[in-house]
Design a protein around this motif. Sequence first.
Motif, PDB file in Angstrom:
ATOM      1  N   ALA A 170       2.009  -4.701   5.967  1.00  0.00           N
ATOM      2  CA  ALA A 170       2.510  -5.257   4.708  1.00  0.00           C
ATOM      3  C   ALA A 170       3.371  -4.171   4.098  1.00  0.00           C
ATOM      4  CB  ALA A 170       1.373  -5.658   3.777  1.00  0.00           C
ATOM      5  N   LEU A 171       4.636  -4.490   3.853  1.00  0.00           N
ATOM      6  CA  LEU A 171       5.618  -3.466   3.494  1.00  0.00           C
ATOM      7  C   LEU A 171       6.362  -3.854   2.226  1.00  0.00           C
ATOM      8  CD1 LEU A 171       7.048  -3.215   7.125  1.00  0.00           C
ATOM      9  CD2 LEU A 171       5.332  -1.684   6.090  1.00  0.00           C
ATOM     10  N   ASP A 172       6.334  -2.952   1.248  1.00  0.00           N
ATOM     11  CA  ASP A 172       7.050  -3.191  -0.011  1.00  0.00           C
ATOM     12  C   ASP A 172       8.317  -2.343  -0.077  1.00  0.00           C
ATOM     13  OD1 ASP A 172       7.065  -4.499  -2.630  1.00  0.00           O
ATOM     14  OD2 ASP A 172       6.768  -2.483  -3.467  1.00  0.00           O
ATOM     15  N   VAL A 173       8.365  -1.309   0.759  1.00  0.00           N
ATOM     16  CA  VAL A 173       9.445  -0.315   0.678  1.00  0.00           C
ATOM     17  C   VAL A 173       9.979  -0.040   2.079  1.00  0.00           C
ATOM     18  CG1 VAL A 173       8.704   0.793  -1.463  1.00  0.00           C
ATOM     19  CG2 VAL A 173       7.634   1.450   0.687  1.00  0.00           C
ATOM     20  N   PHE A 174      11.284   0.287   2.157  1.00  0.00           N
ATOM     21  CA  PHE A 174      11.962   0.367   3.438  1.00  0.00           C
ATOM     22  C   PHE A 174      12.931   1.541   3.446  1.00  0.00           C
ATOM     23  CE2 PHE A 174      10.509  -3.806   2.466  1.00  0.00           C
ATOM     24  CZ  PHE A 174       9.865  -4.181   3.638  1.00  0.00           C
ATOM     25  N   GLU A 175      13.274   1.970   4.662  1.00  0.00           N
ATOM     26  CA  GLU A 175      14.251   3.044   4.840  1.00  0.00           C
ATOM     27  C   GLU A 175      15.510   2.754   4.026  1.00  0.00           C
ATOM     28  OE1 GLU A 175      13.479   5.535   7.786  1.00  0.00           O
ATOM     29  OE2 GLU A 175      14.369   6.474   6.013  1.00  0.00           O
ATOM     30  N   ASN A 176      16.057   1.527   4.186  1.00  0.00           N
ATOM     31  CA  ASN A 176      17.183   1.093   3.368  1.00  0.00           C
ATOM     32  C   ASN A 176      16.796  -0.195   2.659  1.00  0.00           C
ATOM     33  OD1 ASN A 176      19.308   3.053   4.113  1.00  0.00           O
ATOM     34  ND2 ASN A 176      18.934   2.204   6.158  1.00  0.00           N
ATOM     35  N   GLU A 177      17.075  -0.228   1.360  1.00  0.00           N
ATOM     36  CA  GLU A 177      16.749  -1.429   0.575  1.00  0.00           C
ATOM     37  C   GLU A 177      18.028  -1.974  -0.046  1.00  0.00           C
ATOM     38  OE1 GLU A 177      13.561  -0.460  -2.148  1.00  0.00           O
ATOM     39  OE2 GLU A 177      12.338   0.357  -0.532  1.00  0.00           O
ATOM     40  N   PRO A 178      18.216  -3.313  -0.072  1.00  0.00           N
ATOM     41  CA  PRO A 178      17.326  -4.320   0.514  1.00  0.00           C
ATOM     42  C   PRO A 178      17.237  -4.185   2.038  1.00  0.00           C
ATOM     43  CG  PRO A 178      19.197  -5.346  -0.659  1.00  0.00           C
ATOM     44  CD  PRO A 178      19.414  -3.902  -0.689  1.00  0.00           C
ATOM     45  N   LEU A 179      16.110  -4.643   2.600  1.00  0.00           N
ATOM     46  CA  LEU A 179      15.936  -4.679   4.048  1.00  0.00           C
ATOM     47  C   LEU A 179      17.044  -5.540   4.655  1.00  0.00           C
ATOM     48  CD1 LEU A 179      14.116  -4.040   6.522  1.00  0.00           C
ATOM     49  CD2 LEU A 179      12.861  -6.142   6.009  1.00  0.00           C
ATOM     50  N   SER A 180      17.707  -5.014   5.702  1.00  0.00           N
ATOM     51  CA  SER A 180      18.851  -5.743   6.255  1.00  0.00           C
ATOM     52  C   SER A 180      18.390  -7.059   6.879  1.00  0.00           C
ATOM     53  CB  SER A 180      19.602  -4.890   7.276  1.00  0.00           C
ATOM     54  OG  SER A 180      18.887  -4.883   8.483  1.00  0.00           O
ATOM     55  N   ALA A 190      -2.489   6.437  17.031  1.00  0.00           N
ATOM     56  CA  ALA A 190      -3.848   6.873  16.657  1.00  0.00           C
ATOM     57  C   ALA A 190      -4.604   5.737  15.963  1.00  0.00           C
ATOM     58  CB  ALA A 190      -3.785   8.091  15.737  1.00  0.00           C
ATOM     59  N   MET A 191      -3.858   4.852  15.299  1.00  0.00           N
ATOM     60  CA  MET A 191      -4.517   3.729  14.608  1.00  0.00           C
ATOM     61  C   MET A 191      -5.075   2.743  15.639  1.00  0.00           C
ATOM     62  SD  MET A 191      -1.832   3.023  11.464  1.00  0.00           S
ATOM     63  CE  MET A 191      -2.504   1.421  11.024  1.00  0.00           C
ATOM     64  N   ALA A 192      -6.100   2.003  15.228  1.00  0.00           N
ATOM     65  CA  ALA A 192      -6.688   0.996  16.121  1.00  0.00           C
ATOM     66  C   ALA A 192      -5.668  -0.117  16.377  1.00  0.00           C
ATOM     67  CB  ALA A 192      -7.947   0.421  15.471  1.00  0.00           C
ATOM     68  N   ASP A 193      -5.761  -0.776  17.544  1.00  0.00           N
ATOM     69  CA  ASP A 193      -4.749  -1.801  17.824  1.00  0.00           C
ATOM     70  C   ASP A 193      -4.997  -3.097  17.037  1.00  0.00           C
ATOM     71  OD1 ASP A 193      -6.864  -2.740  19.264  1.00  0.00           O
ATOM     72  OD2 ASP A 193      -5.943  -2.463  21.245  1.00  0.00           O
ATOM     73  N   ASP A 194      -6.136  -3.176  16.321  1.00  0.00           N
ATOM     74  CA  ASP A 194      -6.335  -4.333  15.430  1.00  0.00           C
ATOM     75  C   ASP A 194      -6.206  -3.931  13.951  1.00  0.00           C
ATOM     76  OD1 ASP A 194      -8.640  -2.872  15.081  1.00  0.00           O
ATOM     77  OD2 ASP A 194     -10.008  -4.571  15.285  1.00  0.00           O
ATOM     78  N   ALA A 195      -5.528  -2.792  13.716  1.00  0.00           N
ATOM     79  CA  ALA A 195      -5.402  -2.293  12.338  1.00  0.00           C
ATOM     80  C   ALA A 195      -4.042  -2.667  11.741  1.00  0.00           C
ATOM     81  CB  ALA A 195      -5.574  -0.781  12.318  1.00  0.00           C
ATOM     82  N   TYR A 196      -3.978  -2.609  10.403  1.00  0.00           N
ATOM     83  CA  TYR A 196      -2.752  -2.948   9.672  1.00  0.00           C
ATOM     84  C   TYR A 196      -2.267  -1.746   8.864  1.00  0.00           C
ATOM     85  CZ  TYR A 196      -4.313  -7.751  10.534  1.00  0.00           C
ATOM     86  OH  TYR A 196      -4.722  -8.913  11.122  1.00  0.00           O
ATOM     87  N   LEU A 197      -0.943  -1.542   8.852  1.00  0.00           N
ATOM     88  CA  LEU A 197      -0.341  -0.494   8.026  1.00  0.00           C
ATOM     89  C   LEU A 197       0.259  -1.128   6.772  1.00  0.00           C
ATOM     90  CD1 LEU A 197       0.495   2.561   7.869  1.00  0.00           C
ATOM     91  CD2 LEU A 197       2.763   1.785   8.611  1.00  0.00           C
ATOM     92  N   LEU A 198      -0.093  -0.593   5.617  1.00  0.00           N
ATOM     93  CA  LEU A 198       0.440  -1.093   4.343  1.00  0.00           C
ATOM     94  C   LEU A 198       1.250   0.039   3.713  1.00  0.00           C
ATOM     95  CD1 LEU A 198      -2.996  -2.468   3.004  1.00  0.00           C
ATOM     96  CD2 LEU A 198      -1.436  -3.602   4.594  1.00  0.00           C
TER      97      LEU A 198
END
Length: 310
Positions: A250-260, A216-224
Amino acid sequence: DSIQRLGVHESVSAVFPPERLDAALADLDAEVELVGDDPDRVADCDGLVTFAYRDYFVDAVEWIHTIQAGYDRFPLETFESEGIVLTNSTGIHDDSVGETVAGYMLSLARRLHTYAANQQAREWDRPDWDEPFTIAGESLCVVGLGTLGRGIAERADALGMEVTGVRRTPEPVPGVEEVYSPDELHDAIEEAKFVVLAVPLTDDTRNLVGRDELDAMADDAYLLNVARGGVVDQPALVDAIERDAIAGAALDVFENEPLSEDSPLWDADDVIVTPHAAAATRDYFRSIDELVRENVARIGADEELHNRVI
Ligand code: NDP
Ligand code: 7N6
């Protein structure tokens, strides 16, 4: 009732040295003790300030204060049935996370992350003429309009962005031109250049952003994402980035942390990875000091606790 002995669990060292909080709280009437991760020492306390959760807390203390805003790691039903009071640290991350998110948007638009990476290789590489843009006049949709969301919205507004948002309570929020309800999520995100997630992780928000939302997001959009990794279907995000359904993240949080180490997110184009540090600041322990002393006073005065979760 009053707090005679307050423990500081060693896990707070994920965010600041426990000794700093201990020293800041030294003038309290209560005794403050660094309890390590020792069940016996925790059991000697009436209250505990912690980052981590341990099963032994349940039989040991009556009041737990978490130094995070998010409390998804705590077993709320058990606390409720065992009569354990939980308070959290919402209300303190507007400046830190607001500035981090402003930084993400500025970096992605002005290409700073690319230049920083090129500098490592002493590479003078000017951008393609149509890569850089300015965020002034661009749109941001803030999903979750609490402390984080407001801190983000206020800064985006000051930077000249058009800000919309999503929350369950349809009340106006300063700096936010239009507030959508969660069932209008697609309408809210489809026009936005940046979508930032700032909701708690709950049954309602787990995998809130999956393939459908990314499409649904535009193809020139960013997810933070500064909320929790579980708010995003991470494999769907990796896939969306690989097939250019969105421009980046831009991602600060992940499914598992630390990010593998083998995650494709590390070296995907236009993806900024930060190590759950959006809220980090050298003054963090001072904010926790204020929250804790406020509640110690309230317990002493038999008043309702600030930031009570359970
Ligand atoms: P708040 O409680 O202040 O704000 C949460 C917001 O989310 C509220 O506006 C609430 O509004 C909204 N909300 C809740 N459920 C939904 C839903 N289903 N759909 C849309 N909106 C919803 O919390 P904070 O802003 O302090 O923190 C938010 C989360 O961010 C924390 O739970 C934590 O997980 C994460 N966090 C991450 C940090 C980091 O270091 N990256 C730092 C601090 C927090 P309403 O009730 O009207 O829906
Ligand atoms: C500490 C992170 C929260 O929920 O995850 C954050 O408050 C805290 C730097």
